[in-house]
Structures are given as C-alpha cells and as structure tokens.
Design an enzyme around this catalytic site. Structure first.
Site, PDB file in Angstrom:
ATOM      1  N   GLY A 190     -48.296   2.649  -2.367  1.00 30.63           N
ATOM      2  CA  GLY A 190     -48.397   1.659  -0.502  1.00 30.63           C
ATOM      3  C   GLY A 190     -47.519   0.377  -0.554  1.00 30.63           C
ATOM      4  O   GLY A 190     -46.490   0.106  -1.304  1.00 30.63           O
ATOM      5  N   SER A 191     -48.056  -0.345   0.404  1.00 29.38           N
ATOM      6  CA  SER A 191     -47.128  -1.558   0.236  1.00 29.38           C
ATOM      7  C   SER A 191     -46.973  -2.565  -0.038  1.00 29.38           C
ATOM      8  O   SER A 191     -46.141  -3.045  -0.269  1.00 29.38           O
ATOM      9  CB  SER A 191     -48.027  -2.080   1.745  1.00 29.38           C
ATOM     10  OG  SER A 191     -47.167  -1.253   2.543  1.00 29.38           O
ATOM     11  N   VAL A 192     -47.519  -2.296  -1.683  1.00 32.27           N
ATOM     12  CA  VAL A 192     -48.164  -3.749  -2.611  1.00 32.27           C
ATOM     13  C   VAL A 192     -46.349  -3.445  -3.313  1.00 32.27           C
ATOM     14  O   VAL A 192     -46.152  -4.917  -3.529  1.00 32.27           O
ATOM     15  CB  VAL A 192     -49.265  -3.811  -3.213  1.00 32.27           C
ATOM     16  CG1 VAL A 192     -50.269  -4.106  -2.644  1.00 32.27           C
ATOM     17  CG2 VAL A 192     -48.924  -2.486  -4.009  1.00 32.27           C
ATOM     18  N   ASN A 193     -45.980  -2.463  -2.495  1.00 31.33           N
ATOM     19  CA  ASN A 193     -44.510  -2.089  -3.678  1.00 31.33           C
ATOM     20  C   ASN A 193     -43.236  -3.164  -2.815  1.00 31.33           C
ATOM     21  O   ASN A 193     -42.070  -2.774  -2.802  1.00 31.33           O
ATOM     22  CB  ASN A 193     -43.798  -1.399  -3.966  1.00 31.33           C
ATOM     23  CG  ASN A 193     -43.963  -0.220  -4.777  1.00 31.33           C
ATOM     24  OD1 ASN A 193     -43.648  -1.827  -5.844  1.00 31.33           O
ATOM     25  ND2 ASN A 193     -42.498   0.072  -4.632  1.00 31.33           N
ATOM     26  N   SER A 208     -46.470  -6.102   7.133  1.00 26.06           N
ATOM     27  CA  SER A 208     -46.328  -4.903   6.133  1.00 26.06           C
ATOM     28  C   SER A 208     -45.689  -3.778   7.116  1.00 26.06           C
ATOM     29  O   SER A 208     -45.905  -2.748   7.084  1.00 26.06           O
ATOM     30  CB  SER A 208     -47.450  -4.447   6.003  1.00 26.06           C
ATOM     31  OG  SER A 208     -47.487  -3.807   4.827  1.00 26.06           O
TER      32      SER A 208
END
Length: 613
Positions: free
Chosen positions: A322-325, A378
């Site tokens: 998910g958004s940690v990428n 995000s």
C-alpha cells in the site's frame, strides 16, 4: 601230508610286500596332511593374518560416538537464548529381567518374582522422579514383551545414577538436551533443535538452529572399548579415545532480548485487539541495518511439542504494502528535481492511467496539495501525477535500488524476496498500481529496509541478524558487514525524511492533519508513512472492498534517526486499532527512546502546509 617249504616262503614274501605298501601309503598321506596343514598355517599366520586379526578385533571392540557439545545462541548483550545440557534416557530389557528373576525365584522361593521386582522398581522410579513419570507408566514399560525399550522422559544425570545404582537392571543412556530459558522469546528466529539418535547429537530442525547447524553442532569424536566375547559389557579400563569431539561455536545475534520481549508482546496484543489474522514487526538500527527485534504475533514454544506457528512470516510471507511504497516516487521526484516539497499540485478526485481509473481514499474535487501534502494525506492521485513525471524506467530502477524483488540476504531460513514485476512484463495499467503499493509485494523486513535507506542519508544497509561466531577457544569472528547500497543522495534522503514528518502531524485544522498522527511521540520528531492495501478476493479474483493489509514504517527520532520500525497487520477488522498501525508504532518508539536513553529532539517538528484550498 607234509607242507611244501617253498609255499610258506611265497606267502611270507607276499605279506611283507603288502605291509610295506601300506606303510608307504600311510607315510605319504601323513606327508600330504602335514603339507596341507603347513600351507594353511602359512595362509592363516601370513596371508590372512591381518584380516583375521581385524575380524577378531571387531568381535571384541565396540565403537561409540563422543557427542560434541553444541554451541549456545546469545543476544547482543550475551544473554543466553539457547544452550545444551546433559540428560539421561532410561531403558530396560523386560524379557531378560523376567527370565532372570523367575529363574532365581524358582531356585530360591525367598527371592522376589519378576513381577514383584518390577513393581518395586516402578515405585522407586516414580518416587525419584515425581511429576515426570508415574508408577503405572514404568510398569507398562517393564511388562512389555520386548527385548529392549526406552521409557520415561529425559532426566537429570544425578537422578539416573540413583536409579541405576539401586537397580542395575535399569540402564541410563546419554542424551544432550537443548534448553531455551526464555521459552518462546524469538522462537520464530531461533527455531529449535533436539537429540537425533542417528547422529548421536543434538541437531537443528527449525530456524537458525537448522540454518547454522554446521556452526553450532561441532563434530562428534570416536571412542572404543573392549567387550567380553558375546556380550555388550565393557571390560573395565579398556575405554580409549580415537578422535576427540570438536565442540560447536556460539552464535551471537544482533537481537536485544529485552526489546524483543516487549515488541513480541505488544504485536500479539495489538493484533488481538485489531482482530488481525496475523501481524509482524521489525526494528532496525537506522545506521547499520542490524535487527534489534523481529516479531510475529503467533509463535511456538521450542521446549515442548513443536506445533502450529513454526515459520517466520516477517521474512517469509510477502504482502502488498500500500501507501508506504509511495516513498519511492517521493525519493525519485526529489532526486531528479522534478517537484519541490512545498510545490502545490492541483490534484483532481481521480486520475486515469491506461484503462484504469484511480481515486483517493476520500472523495474530493480538485484540491491544492503541496507535494509534502501528497505524502502527508496519502493521495493516490497526487502520487500517480508525480510518478508519471518520474517515468516508468526511473521508478523501476529506484524500486530495485530500494531492495524490492529480491531477498535481503539476512540469513534466516525461507526468506522471500517478494515480487517486483519485471519491466518487460508490465501492462499499460501497471503504473497505475505500482507507485501506490499494489501489484507488487514485499516482506516487513524489506519494508523496514526501504525506510532505513532514507534514515541513513540515502544508503541502504542490507539487514543482518547474526553478529558473530565465538569458537570453543573463545576466538570471536565478526560476520562481514553487507555491502552498502547508495539509493539516493544524502540531500534527497534528508528532504524526504523531513516531508515524512507531515504524516504524523496533527493540524492545525483538518486540512493539515496527517494520516498517522497517532504515531507522534511527545518530545521527539517522528517521520513515517501509513499504508492500506486491498487484499485479493479469491471469489472474484479482484481487490476486496473489506480486507486490507495495514502497514506503517517510521523512524525515531527523525532529526537524528536511531531506529526504524516496520509494522504490518493482516486483515484487521472491527475495532479502532484495525484502521491503523500508527498507535503500535507509538508504543514501540516510546520504549526505544527510554531503553536506549535517546535524547529529546532539539526542536519540535515544524508544522507543514499540506492542503492550501
């Protein structure tokens, strides 16, 4: 009528001739026999002497292994996590015992029968080993119709001596046992080992115990002893050592057992409150990549039957992050001077990439977000807008530099490298998913490693968990440090790290709230990133609208990073904790600052503008 003299002479001559022939034949046979005997003697004493001597030696000599002492596993502070000790296994020959005592009783009725003797033995053993074996369990073993049987648990050698001295018909065989004084602490990492009859030593079966068995196990020696012909009884004073055993080396890990205990407990508790199927956490040293803690919510006890959760999902089980990428797109854009942190982007409610339309987690029209705000709030749409400026090839090259798509090489069994689709296999819509953390996968360890690179001025240090080997002679051999990988420039890393402070920011005003404000730690600057990734629904082979991976990756303190923490919750549901892993980061980060006496940040994180309209 008188006999004729010449007739008597012919008979006498005939008899003498016959006797001479018989004597000659007898002598000839004797000579032949002597020659045969002599030849056999030469063969036995000369030609076959070595082989016959060796055969006789084998009949009276018994070879046994001298078990090698297995090395210990210790943490970074030399606290022992696994070690070996001696034990004994009781055994008996029920048939022989029955025959001997029944025959003895038949000769002298005052002597006990075999049944009476077995009952006496059982009472004594049960009394000597309270709580370890019952009287009935001993009786069951002794009344077996068997020539040999082991019975009972492995016991202390002193207890075994008490039993065998009083009852010589009971034997006690050497065993080595593997002890885990902290129980399930770091069991997913350490694994387990047990005694193997075929090897006559303790052998690793799971985890590092198996992966480093050659280092820990040492090498068995050999001893021989003379035994009485036709018996297994050792002749006193005949034992001798042919080859000494070589003890195994100790292995020192980078783990801190106190921190490991805390992280393991908190991850398990948080996963339970969040209703998650699974959860994992990794704590890395921001400068060296050393693993200080690596925990999963489910584990096992290496001291008991090994059942259930024997693996190590933090390194073996990838997921979509998910958004940690989004840190890849942020780092690439800053590195290539495409966007500045405070540059305002006009972000629509959705964006079309090939045949795919992607929106944000909240509905909105076109809004003005700073590039820092794209991270802080995000925004999928804002991220894809910037990713398109960066371009597919530069994004892909940077993802590989961050370590995606291949194992870290940490040395733990079963490590997965996750999945980064090869560039030539991308479809038109691949670039709609990859920059926002879908369509690829990584482990918690890889995710923490990405943020370690940002925390370490743009240099990724492949994580390591084995610090050193300590030989039987006390000589310490440090494990070679992995080769560092320059991912981005120090200035880029510093800029992205500062931008990530906005994720844990709380206002002022909802427009400037970050998605992970619960991760904020009073007195310390914190940088991090939240993530929510849809899981695949097997029923439709499409992304689920109800099951997610919840992730968080962060560093503390952000102004001078000491630690990086990666967290993952698998399909949480039904509670406040199910929507974010930020509170769990807060708990772990708070413990880190106290345990390692990390100085307070010199100043608070400046409030950053996220949304301008």
């Amino acid at each position: 009528m008188p006999r004729r003299p010449q007739a008597r002479g012919r008979t006498a001559r005939t008899n003498v001739a016959g006797s001479n022939r018989r004597l000659l034949v007898g002598r000839l046979l004797m000579v032949i026999a002597l020659l045969v005997t002599g030849a056999k003697l030469v063969q036995v004493q000369g030609v076959e002497a070595g082989a016959l001597s060796s055969q006789a030696e084998k009949q009276r000599i018994t070879k046994d292994a001298i078990p090698a002492d297995r090395g210990s596993i210790v943490d970074r502070n030399t606290n022992v996590l696994a070690f070996s000790s001696e034990a004994r296994q009781l055994y008996a020959n029920p048939r022989q015992l029955t025959k001997a005592f029944d025959e003895q009783h038949a000769k002298d009725p005052s002597k006990p029968t075999s049944a009476q003797y077995k009952q006496e033995i059982a009472r004594f053993i049960a009394k000597t080993l309270p709580g370890q074996i019952t009287e009935q369990e001993v009786l069951d073993a002794l009344f077996k119709d068997a020539g040999f049987t082991y019975f009972g648990p492995e016991i202390d050698p002193s207890k075994a001596n008490q039993i065998t001295e009083k009852y010589p018909h009971i034997g006690a065989e050497y065993r080595a046992t593997r002890e885990y004084p902290a129980g399930n602490l770091a069991a997913n990492v350490i694994g387990a080992a047990n005694w193997r009859m075929d090897e006559r030593k303790v052998q690793g079966q799971i985890g590092l115990e198996a992966a480093m068995d050659d280092v820990l196990g040492g090498r068995n020696g050999t001893k021989v002893s003379d035994t009485a012909m036709g018996s297994s009884l050792v002749i006193p004073g005949t034992e001798r050592e042919l080859e000494p055993a070589t003890p195994g080396s100790d292995v020192q890990l980078t783990l801190d057992s106190d921190l490991q205990y805390m992280v393991q407990r908190e991850v398990s508790d948080y996963a339970a409150r969040a209703g998650a199927k699974n959860a994992s956490a990794v704590v890395l040293d921001a400068k060296t990549g050393e693993v200080y803690a690596l925990a999963n919510d489910k584990t096992f006890d290496p001291r008991g039957p090994w059942v259930g959760n024997l693996g190590n999902p933090a390194v073996t089980t990838p997921y979509e992050p998910g958004s940690v990428n989004k840190v890849i797109t942020a780092a690439g854009a800053i590195e290539n001077n495409l966007v500045k942190p405070d540059q305002v982007l006009q972000v629509p409610g959705n964006i079309k990439v090939a045949d795919r339309t992607v929106g944000d987690a909240w509905e909105h029209g076109t809004i003005g977000l700073t590039f820092t705000g794209v991270l802080g709030k995000s925004s999928n749409v804002g991220t894809l807008m910037v990713a398109q400026q960066l371009g597919e090839q530069r994004w892909y090259d940077l993802a590989k530099a961050f370590g995606l798509g291949k194992p870290t090489g940490i040395g733990l069994p079963g490590e997965s490298g996750g999945s980064l689709p090869a560039r030539e296999n991308w479809s038109g819509s691949s670039f709609a998913n990859l920059p926002i953390g879908q369509g690829l996968s990584m482990t918690v360890l890889q995710m923490a490693g990405m943020y370690q690179a940002i925390a370490n001025d743009g240099v990724r240090m492949p994580p390591r968990i084995i610090e050193a080997e300590i030989g039987p002679d006390g000589k310490r051999v440090e494990r070679p440090r992995p080769e560092p990988v320059r991912v981005v420039s120090p200035q880029t890393a510093h800029t992205v790290k500062d931008m990530l402070r906005a994720v844990v920011q709380d206002g002022p005003g909802s427009r400037n709230d970050g998605t992970g404000s619960d991760a904020a730690l009073p007195g310390y600057q914190v940088s991090g990133k939240t993530g929510t990734a849809q899981q695949i629904d097997p029923a439709c082979r499409c992304y689920s609208q109800s099951k997610y991976w919840i992730t968080f990756a962060g560093m503390v303190p952000a102004d001078n990073p000491r630690f990086v923490v990666g967290l993952m919750l698998d399909a949480p549901s039904g509670s406040r904790e199910s929507t974010s892993a930020a509170p769990l980061f807060n708990t772990i980060a708070s413990f880190l600052t106290q345990r390692y006496q990390i100085p307070l940040s010199k100043e608070q994180s400046p409030v950053q503008m996220l949304q301008v309209q």
